[in-house]
Design a protein around this motif. Structure first.
Motif, short mmCIF file in Angstrom:
data_model
loop_
_atom_site.label_atom_id
_atom_site.label_comp_id
_atom_site.label_asym_id
_atom_site.label_seq_id
_atom_site.Cartn_x
_atom_site.Cartn_y
_atom_site.Cartn_z
N LEU A 31 0.84 -1.20 0.00
CA LEU A 31 0.00 0.00 0.00
C LEU A 31 0.87 1.25 0.00
CD1 LEU A 31 -2.82 -0.96 2.54
CD2 LEU A 31 -3.06 -0.70 0.08
N TRP A 32 1.96 1.23 0.74
CA TRP A 32 2.86 2.37 0.78
C TRP A 32 3.57 2.55 -0.56
CZ3 TRP A 32 7.25 3.05 4.98
CH2 TRP A 32 7.65 4.40 5.01
N GLU A 33 3.96 1.43 -1.18
CA GLU A 33 4.68 1.49 -2.44
C GLU A 33 3.79 1.83 -3.63
OE1 GLU A 33 6.50 -2.31 -2.92
OE2 GLU A 33 7.67 -2.16 -1.07
N ARG A 34 2.58 1.22 -3.66
CA ARG A 34 1.75 1.28 -4.87
C ARG A 34 0.40 1.93 -4.68
NH1 ARG A 34 2.52 -4.96 -7.11
NH2 ARG A 34 4.76 -5.13 -6.72
N GLY A 35 -0.01 2.15 -3.43
CA GLY A 35 -1.35 2.65 -3.19
C GLY A 35 -2.35 1.51 -3.23
N TYR A 36 -3.59 1.80 -2.89
CA TYR A 36 -4.62 0.76 -2.81
C TYR A 36 -4.95 0.18 -4.18
CZ TYR A 36 -9.06 -1.52 -1.73
OH TYR A 36 -10.07 -2.45 -1.59
N VAL A 37 -5.17 1.05 -5.16
CA VAL A 37 -5.56 0.58 -6.49
C VAL A 37 -4.46 -0.29 -7.10
CG1 VAL A 37 -6.15 1.30 -8.84
CG2 VAL A 37 -7.09 2.54 -6.89
N GLY A 38 -3.21 0.08 -6.87
CA GLY A 38 -2.10 -0.65 -7.46
C GLY A 38 -1.70 -1.90 -6.70
N THR A 39 -2.35 -2.17 -5.58
CA THR A 39 -2.03 -3.37 -4.79
C THR A 39 -3.04 -4.46 -5.11
OG1 THR A 39 -1.06 -2.06 -3.00
CG2 THR A 39 -1.80 -4.28 -2.46
N SER A 40 -2.60 -5.46 -5.83
CA SER A 40 -3.49 -6.55 -6.21
C SER A 40 -3.37 -7.71 -5.23
CB SER A 40 -3.13 -7.06 -7.61
OG SER A 40 -1.85 -7.67 -7.60
N PRO A 41 -4.42 -8.53 -5.10
CA PRO A 41 -4.32 -9.72 -4.26
C PRO A 41 -3.16 -10.62 -4.67
CG PRO A 41 -6.61 -9.28 -4.79
CD PRO A 41 -5.79 -8.34 -5.63
N LYS A 42 -2.91 -10.72 -5.97
CA LYS A 42 -1.80 -11.56 -6.44
C LYS A 42 -0.47 -11.04 -5.91
CE LYS A 42 0.51 -13.21 -10.64
NZ LYS A 42 0.53 -13.16 -12.13
N ALA A 43 -0.28 -9.71 -5.94
CA ALA A 43 0.97 -9.13 -5.45
C ALA A 43 1.12 -9.35 -3.96
CB ALA A 43 1.00 -7.64 -5.77
N ILE A 44 0.03 -9.28 -3.23
CA ILE A 44 0.07 -9.51 -1.78
C ILE A 44 0.49 -10.94 -1.49
CG2 ILE A 44 -1.31 -9.65 0.32
CD1 ILE A 44 -3.07 -7.40 -0.87
#
Length: 216
Positions: A31-44
């Motif tokens: 979230l800090w790096e990409r923001g909410y929109v840019g944070t996908s479940p796959k990335a998590i």
């Protein structure tokens, strides 16, 4: 071999954490790096090193996990701010300690960044920790300044509530200007400016302005 040679590295420590904790920490970072929109479940899932089943065992989905991560980040920021604001010294010293503490300026504020995400702002649930954090911060700074006025460290001309709002706005605005310039100098200049204004309202018992420390 001694005990130090058996000390786990960062990756091993991450693996030793439970799946739920790894998910929350990974979401905080993303979230800090990409923001909410840019944070996908796959990335998590990739960052946490867990499977999809683990995620949905602990959380109902991305929004639920993001809420847990935002709350954790807000709690951490409160603790760091409180450490400075409750330290010994005059009101000026304590506010200066908060403003001059080490920050990763060019990454921006991890909570302030969330206010730039439309999906977060539109969600009352996701926005609540942001509102609570900023509300708490301004109230806490106002408390410190109010104490300074009552103790004679600051002149009676200081409006604790308005000044606290100014301090909070300077920090958030400084982050934005620094990120736009890709340079910490605008943040440092903003901090020096607000400290100079506050020092002008300080009595002889309060510290003078100090140069802003450059954040990493």
């Amino acid at each position: 071999m001694n005990a130090q040679e058996h000390a786990p590295g960062p990756q091993e420590r991450q693996q030793q954490l439970g799946a739920q904790e790894r998910l929350v920490r990974s979401t905080q970072e993303l979230l800090w790096e990409r923001g909410y929109v840019g944070t996908s479940p796959k990335a998590i899932l990739e960052r946490a090193g867990v499977g999809q089943g683990s995620m949905y065992h602990h959380f109902s989905g991305k929004s639920d996990l993001a809420l847990a991560a935002i709350r954790r980040t807000a709690e951490g920021m409160k603790a760091v701010a409180e450490e400075s604001l409750s330290a010994p010294g005059t009101a000026y010293d304590r506010v200066a300690a908060y403003l001059l503490r080490e920050r990763r300026v060019l990454r921006g504020c991890p909570i302030g960044r969330m206010t730039q995400d439309r999906d977060v702002v539109r969600s009352a649930e996701l926005r609540a920790p942001l509102d609570e954090m900023f509300g708490w911060l301004q109230e806490r700074i106002a408390e410190v300044l109010g104490e300074g006025v009552r103790r004679g460290e600051l002149t009676a001309a200081v409006d604790p509530v308005a000044t606290a709002a100014t301090v909070a706005a300077v920090v958030q605005g400084g982050y934005v200007l620094a990120r736009a310039a890709d340079d910490t100098a605008p943040f440092d200049a903003a901090v020096r400016g607000v400290l100079a204004l506050l020092a002008a309202q300080a009595t002889g018992s309060a510290a003078g302005p100090a140069p802003a420390a450059e954040g990493p």
